[in-house]
Design an enzyme around this catalytic site. Structure first.
Site, PDB file in Angstrom:
ATOM      1  N   PRO A  37      21.442  23.330  49.953  1.00  0.00           N
ATOM      2  CG  PRO A  37      22.954  24.605  51.208  1.00  0.00           C
ATOM      3  CD  PRO A  37      22.447  24.390  49.813  1.00  0.00           C
ATOM      4  N   GLY A  69      27.533 -14.055  58.433  1.00  0.00           N
ATOM      5  CA  GLY A  69      27.694 -13.939  59.880  1.00  0.00           C
ATOM      6  C   GLY A  69      28.627 -12.784  60.225  1.00  0.00           C
ATOM      7  N   GLY A  79      16.457  16.226  32.521  1.00  0.00           N
ATOM      8  CA  GLY A  79      16.813  15.413  31.343  1.00  0.00           C
ATOM      9  C   GLY A  79      18.143  14.680  31.569  1.00  0.00           C
ATOM     10  CG  LEU A  83      19.415  19.853  40.580  1.00  0.00           C
ATOM     11  CD1 LEU A  83      19.064  21.048  39.690  1.00  0.00           C
ATOM     12  CD2 LEU A  83      18.759  18.586  40.004  1.00  0.00           C
ATOM     13  CD  GLU A 136      21.590  10.660  39.403  1.00  0.00           C
ATOM     14  OE1 GLU A 136      20.600  11.142  38.789  1.00  0.00           O
ATOM     15  OE2 GLU A 136      22.756  10.753  39.030  1.00  0.00           O
ATOM     16  N   GLY A 137      17.215  11.281  43.062  1.00  0.00           N
ATOM     17  CA  GLY A 137      15.801  11.079  43.374  1.00  0.00           C
ATOM     18  C   GLY A 137      15.675   9.971  44.401  1.00  0.00           C
ATOM     19  CB  THR A 138      14.413   9.918  47.917  1.00  0.00           C
ATOM     20  OG1 THR A 138      13.064  10.340  47.704  1.00  0.00           O
ATOM     21  CG2 THR A 138      15.266  11.112  48.347  1.00  0.00           C
ATOM     22  CG  PHE A 165       6.054  15.455  43.344  1.00  0.00           C
ATOM     23  CD1 PHE A 165       6.947  14.597  43.953  1.00  0.00           C
ATOM     24  CD2 PHE A 165       5.739  15.248  42.013  1.00  0.00           C
ATOM     25  CE1 PHE A 165       7.511  13.551  43.255  1.00  0.00           C
ATOM     26  CE2 PHE A 165       6.294  14.221  41.301  1.00  0.00           C
ATOM     27  CZ  PHE A 165       7.173  13.361  41.916  1.00  0.00           C
TER      28      PHE A 165
HETATM   29  P1  TGC Z   1       7.533  19.331  37.409  1.00  0.00           P
HETATM   30  O1  TGC Z   1       6.546  20.442  37.467  1.00  0.00           O
HETATM   31  O2  TGC Z   1       7.041  17.910  37.433  1.00  0.00           O
HETATM   32  O3  TGC Z   1       8.478  19.466  36.146  1.00  0.00           O
HETATM   33  C1  TGC Z   1       9.136  20.694  35.822  1.00  0.00           C
HETATM   34  C2  TGC Z   1       9.462  20.697  34.353  1.00  0.00           C
HETATM   35  O4  TGC Z   1      10.403  19.644  34.047  1.00  0.00           O
HETATM   36  C3  TGC Z   1       9.819  18.734  33.092  1.00  0.00           C
HETATM   37  N1  TGC Z   1      10.292  17.395  33.461  1.00  0.00           N
HETATM   38  C4  TGC Z   1      11.240  16.763  32.793  1.00  0.00           C
HETATM   39  N2  TGC Z   1      11.929  17.083  31.688  1.00  0.00           N
HETATM   40  C5  TGC Z   1      12.865  16.217  31.246  1.00  0.00           C
HETATM   41  N3  TGC Z   1      13.136  15.073  31.882  1.00  0.00           N
HETATM   42  C6  TGC Z   1      12.490  14.727  33.019  1.00  0.00           C
HETATM   43  N4  TGC Z   1      12.806  13.613  33.669  1.00  0.00           N
HETATM   44  C7  TGC Z   1      11.475  15.581  33.519  1.00  0.00           C
HETATM   45  N5  TGC Z   1      10.645  15.556  34.599  1.00  0.00           N
HETATM   46  C8  TGC Z   1       9.927  16.683  34.548  1.00  0.00           C
HETATM   47  C9  TGC Z   1       8.330  18.917  33.252  1.00  0.00           C
HETATM   48  O5  TGC Z   1       7.658  18.525  32.094  1.00  0.00           O
HETATM   49  C10 TGC Z   1       8.245  20.407  33.483  1.00  0.00           C
HETATM   50  O6  TGC Z   1       8.455  21.066  32.245  1.00  0.00           O
HETATM   51  P2  TGC Z   1       7.754  22.480  31.934  1.00  0.00           P
HETATM   52  O7  TGC Z   1       8.209  22.797  30.554  1.00  0.00           O
HETATM   53  O8  TGC Z   1       6.284  22.204  32.073  1.00  0.00           O
HETATM   54  O9  TGC Z   1       8.248  23.439  32.975  1.00  0.00           O
HETATM   55  O10 TGC Z   1       8.592  19.555  38.578  1.00  0.00           O
HETATM   56  P3  TGC Z   1       8.400  19.525  40.126  1.00  0.00           P
HETATM   57  O11 TGC Z   1       8.963  20.807  40.657  1.00  0.00           O
HETATM   58  O12 TGC Z   1       7.000  19.142  40.507  1.00  0.00           O
HETATM   59  O13 TGC Z   1       9.407  18.339  40.591  1.00  0.00           O
HETATM   60  C11 TGC Z   1       9.301  17.098  40.038  1.00  0.00           C
HETATM   61  C12 TGC Z   1      10.266  16.095  40.683  1.00  0.00           C
HETATM   62  C13 TGC Z   1      10.028  15.998  42.182  1.00  0.00           C
HETATM   63  C14 TGC Z   1       9.965  14.758  40.058  1.00  0.00           C
HETATM   64  C15 TGC Z   1      11.721  16.416  40.394  1.00  0.00           C
HETATM   65  O14 TGC Z   1      12.037  17.682  40.740  1.00  0.00           O
HETATM   66  C16 TGC Z   1      12.683  15.398  40.943  1.00  0.00           C
HETATM   67  O15 TGC Z   1      13.013  14.456  40.222  1.00  0.00           O
HETATM   68  N6  TGC Z   1      13.241  15.550  42.205  1.00  0.00           N
HETATM   69  C17 TGC Z   1      14.343  14.726  42.672  1.00  0.00           C
HETATM   70  C18 TGC Z   1      15.605  15.549  42.637  1.00  0.00           C
HETATM   71  C19 TGC Z   1      16.779  14.762  42.182  1.00  0.00           C
HETATM   72  O16 TGC Z   1      16.692  13.695  41.620  1.00  0.00           O
HETATM   73  N7  TGC Z   1      17.952  15.326  42.391  1.00  0.00           N
HETATM   74  C20 TGC Z   1      19.148  14.686  41.951  1.00  0.00           C
HETATM   75  C21 TGC Z   1      20.321  15.617  42.101  1.00  0.00           C
HETATM   76  S1  TGC Z   1      21.729  15.073  41.158  1.00  0.00           S
HETATM   77  C22 TGC Z   1      22.298  13.755  42.001  1.00  0.00           C
HETATM   78  O17 TGC Z   1      21.760  13.269  42.944  1.00  0.00           O
HETATM   79  C23 TGC Z   1      23.557  13.187  41.465  1.00  0.00           C
HETATM   80  S2  TGC Z   1      24.200  11.853  42.360  1.00  0.00           S
HETATM   81  C24 TGC Z   1      25.238  11.314  41.155  1.00  0.00           C
HETATM   82  C25 TGC Z   1      26.129  10.247  41.543  1.00  0.00           C
HETATM   83  O18 TGC Z   1      26.994  10.447  42.416  1.00  0.00           O
HETATM   84  O19 TGC Z   1      26.039   9.171  40.874  1.00  0.00           O
HETATM   85  P1  FAD Z   2      15.011  15.802  51.179  1.00  0.00           P
HETATM   86  O1  FAD Z   2      14.519  16.291  49.866  1.00  0.00           O
HETATM   87  O2  FAD Z   2      15.064  16.757  52.312  1.00  0.00           O
HETATM   88  O3  FAD Z   2      14.130  14.537  51.590  1.00  0.00           O
HETATM   89  C1  FAD Z   2      14.106  14.028  52.928  1.00  0.00           C
HETATM   90  C2  FAD Z   2      13.039  12.933  52.977  1.00  0.00           C
HETATM   91  O4  FAD Z   2      11.768  13.489  52.642  1.00  0.00           O
HETATM   92  C3  FAD Z   2      13.307  11.811  51.964  1.00  0.00           C
HETATM   93  O5  FAD Z   2      12.977  10.576  52.529  1.00  0.00           O
HETATM   94  C4  FAD Z   2      12.338  12.145  50.829  1.00  0.00           C
HETATM   95  O6  FAD Z   2      11.952  10.977  50.098  1.00  0.00           O
HETATM   96  C5  FAD Z   2      11.183  12.759  51.573  1.00  0.00           C
HETATM   97  N1  FAD Z   2      10.385  13.657  50.735  1.00  0.00           N
HETATM   98  C6  FAD Z   2      10.796  14.808  50.126  1.00  0.00           C
HETATM   99  N2  FAD Z   2       9.814  15.325  49.388  1.00  0.00           N
HETATM  100  C7  FAD Z   2       8.751  14.507  49.513  1.00  0.00           C
HETATM  101  C8  FAD Z   2       7.427  14.492  48.962  1.00  0.00           C
HETATM  102  N3  FAD Z   2       6.994  15.447  48.115  1.00  0.00           N
HETATM  103  N4  FAD Z   2       6.590  13.500  49.339  1.00  0.00           N
HETATM  104  C9  FAD Z   2       7.023  12.498  50.175  1.00  0.00           C
HETATM  105  N5  FAD Z   2       8.235  12.449  50.719  1.00  0.00           N
HETATM  106  C10 FAD Z   2       9.110  13.446  50.378  1.00  0.00           C
HETATM  107  N6  FAD Z   2      23.110  16.226  44.221  1.00  0.00           N
HETATM  108  C11 FAD Z   2      23.607  16.886  43.146  1.00  0.00           C
HETATM  109  O7  FAD Z   2      23.016  17.870  42.672  1.00  0.00           O
HETATM  110  N7  FAD Z   2      24.760  16.477  42.546  1.00  0.00           N
HETATM  111  C12 FAD Z   2      25.475  15.419  43.008  1.00  0.00           C
HETATM  112  O8  FAD Z   2      26.524  15.067  42.438  1.00  0.00           O
HETATM  113  C13 FAD Z   2      24.999  14.731  44.170  1.00  0.00           C
HETATM  114  N8  FAD Z   2      25.732  13.719  44.693  1.00  0.00           N
HETATM  115  C14 FAD Z   2      25.337  13.141  45.887  1.00  0.00           C
HETATM  116  C15 FAD Z   2      26.184  12.244  46.532  1.00  0.00           C
HETATM  117  C16 FAD Z   2      25.809  11.690  47.745  1.00  0.00           C
HETATM  118  C17 FAD Z   2      26.744  10.764  48.454  1.00  0.00           C
HETATM  119  C18 FAD Z   2      24.549  12.007  48.310  1.00  0.00           C
HETATM  120  C19 FAD Z   2      24.110  11.372  49.598  1.00  0.00           C
HETATM  121  C20 FAD Z   2      23.713  12.923  47.692  1.00  0.00           C
HETATM  122  C21 FAD Z   2      24.103  13.520  46.482  1.00  0.00           C
HETATM  123  N9  FAD Z   2      23.312  14.514  45.863  1.00  0.00           N
HETATM  124  C22 FAD Z   2      23.777  15.176  44.757  1.00  0.00           C
HETATM  125  C23 FAD Z   2      22.108  15.004  46.515  1.00  0.00           C
HETATM  126  C24 FAD Z   2      20.890  14.112  46.322  1.00  0.00           C
HETATM  127  O9  FAD Z   2      20.396  14.184  45.029  1.00  0.00           O
HETATM  128  C25 FAD Z   2      19.840  14.533  47.359  1.00  0.00           C
HETATM  129  O10 FAD Z   2      20.336  14.127  48.621  1.00  0.00           O
HETATM  130  C26 FAD Z   2      18.483  13.944  47.090  1.00  0.00           C
HETATM  131  O11 FAD Z   2      17.913  14.475  45.909  1.00  0.00           O
HETATM  132  C27 FAD Z   2      17.510  14.146  48.263  1.00  0.00           C
HETATM  133  O12 FAD Z   2      17.536  15.434  48.737  1.00  0.00           O
HETATM  134  P2  FAD Z   2      17.724  15.727  50.324  1.00  0.00           P
HETATM  135  O13 FAD Z   2      18.890  14.927  50.792  1.00  0.00           O
HETATM  136  O14 FAD Z   2      17.756  17.192  50.500  1.00  0.00           O
HETATM  137  O15 FAD Z   2      16.444  15.097  50.996  1.00  0.00           O
END
Ligand code: TGC
Ligand code: FAD
Length: 392
Positions: free
Chosen positions: A141, A347, A245, A138, A371-373, A391
């Protein structure tokens, strides 16, 4: 690492809230971690090498698709069992839990929920057995917290799609057989794409020099005109809600997992404090150390209760995204604080690989970001209680 003497804290007798099945599943995972993960994990982390040898064991304890129906090879368990498995695995190491989280909630879940029957039959049993490993693309860069801005894209070429773009920070990428990749189509709609290793133009370079999650392999996904057969698109859901989801399910597992890391740090620090003599008495008898330990068990107990309740709601299909965010944020923050306090109790010994604490502490720096900061989850709660998005 010294011998694994872990004893799980259960200060409020929360085991009484679990069923016999929950306890059986949890104890099997606990024993497996003690036997198979603890002896090898420190060396794997020091060498920054993913321990491939544990894959079959993860499959055997049901860590790959715990809640996926048995007809697809999953364990058919409930959400509390899933959580308990994640707790026990992360008690061993967050990186190992990452592998299980990604496989279950970010690869098997979307194929099960958004895929068609042919896709389920083709991938799920092999993912459940560990014959295939998956990853989830997802983050890009230039798009981390804001995945909706992604630029990775698919273009309809008639018989197939052409995939271009790049994903970054992808757990399991360097060895994954299949990647669930999120890309925009020509209308700007986000679609799930199943990309298989070996497809021309697809590469997965490893990301090196990490100080965190060293026992988990992280990498990039690069797509250079990759030809994607039409049957590799997930047909049953699109839009940003589809990957989000999956994140709900993975973040729920992380909320449980973080408790495991915290329990391990607390248990290690308590045992050490009782044995370490300074000024002619165990440091556990010093008020300052008791404050640290007492606050740790209080926070662990609060997190256990919050998360058990979330599990009940999840079993009833009533847990909301915002409730999951609150638990992920609270529990990871709780665990990282406990790791830091526990490290101090040990220590100088706390900085060595003789004990697991420093490794947990470093791992949790990733867990609080992926998975979301921490900030993003706070804003999800803020939006939920006020009805106003902060946001953008
Ligand atoms: P927003 O306008 O709020 O929402 C867009 C559309 O999505 C719907 N929605 C959801 N649907 C299902 N489940 C949820 N949790 C949902 N949250 C929102 C929403 O209703 C809307 O639907 P529609 O039909 O109206 O279009 O979206 P936004 O662009 O404002 O962003 C919201 C935000 C910031 C909360 C979201 O994008 C977010 O959670 N950002 C964080 C990104 C993140 O968590 N990335 C994780 C990458 S994967 C990873 O890190 C794996 S690590 C795994 C490991 O090693 O364990
Ligand atoms: P940025 O989005 O650039 O955020 C930088 C800082 O700005 C953070 O402190 C953040 O909280 C803050 N910030 C950003 N937006 C806002 C806002 N609107 N308001 C206030 N503060 C804000 N991703 C995948 O898709 N799949 C994976 O399997 C996966 N595995 C990972 C494994 C590791 C070890 C790591 C470190 C990351 C992984 N990720 C993966 C990526 C991870 O989900 C992202 O790093 C994370 O979602 C944050 O994105 P970013 O690092 O680009 O930080």
């Amino acid at each position: 690492m010294s011998q694994d003497l872990f004893q799980a804290p259960d200060y409020y007798q929360l085991d009484e809230l679990l069923t016999e099945e929950h306890i059986l599943v949890r104890d099997a995972a606990r024993e497996w971690v003690k036997r198979e993960v603890s002896p090898i994990i420190e060396e794997a982390a020091q060498n920054a090498k993913f321990p491939q040898s544990i894959i079959s064991g993860l499959a055997e304890i049901g860590a790959f698709g715990p809640y996926i129906p048995e007809e697809y090879g999953g364990a058919g368990l409930d959400q509390i069992s899933y959580g308990l498995i994640m707790q026990e695995i992360e008690r061993g190491d967050s990186g190992v839990r990452s592998t299980a989280s990604v496989q279950s909630s970010l690869v098997m879940y979307p194929i099960w929920k958004y895929g068609n029957e042919a896709q389920r039959q083709k991938y799920l049993p092999k993912l459940a057995s560990g014959e295939l490993l998956g990853c989830f693309g997802l983050t890009e860069p230039d798009h981390g917290s804001n995945p909706g801005g992604m630029t990775t894209n698919i273009k309809d070429m008639g018989d197939y799609y052409l995939l271009n773009g790049a994903k970054m920070w992808i757990s399991n990428a360097p060895f994954a057989d299949v990647a669930v990749v999120w890309a925009k189509n020509e209308e700007g709609r986000i679609k799930g794409v199943l990309v298989e290793r070996g497809m021309a133009g697809f590469s997965t370079p490893e990301t090196h020099n990490k100080w965190s999650l060293r026992a988990s392999a992280t990498g990039e996904l690069i797509f250079d005109n990759v030809k994607i057969p039409k049957e590799n698109i997930l047909p049953n859901k699109d839009g940003l809600g589809a990957p989000l989801g999956c994140l709900d399910s993975a973040r729920y597992g992380i909320a449980w997992g973080a408790i495991g890391a915290a329990m391990d740090c607390y248990d290690t620090a308590l045992r050490y404090a009782k044995q370490r003599i300074q000024f002619d008495k165990p440091i556990a008898g010093m008020q300052l150390q008791q404050k640290k330990l007492a606050e740790m068990i209080t926070e662990i107990t609060k997190a256990q209760l919050l998360t058990w309740r979330l599990g009940v709601l999840k079993n009833e299909n009533r847990a909301t995204t915002a409730q999951i965010s609150m638990a992920k944020r609270n529990n990871v923050d709780m665990a990282i604080h406990i790791a830091r306090e526990a490290r101090q109790i040990l220590g100088a010994m706390g900085i060595t690989g003789e004990y697991s604490i420093m490794r947990h502490m470093m791992n949790l720096e990733s867990v609080i970001t992926y998975e979301g900061t921490h900030d993003i989850h706070l804003l999800i709660t803020g939006m939920d209680i006020t009805g106003i998005s902060a946001f953008k």
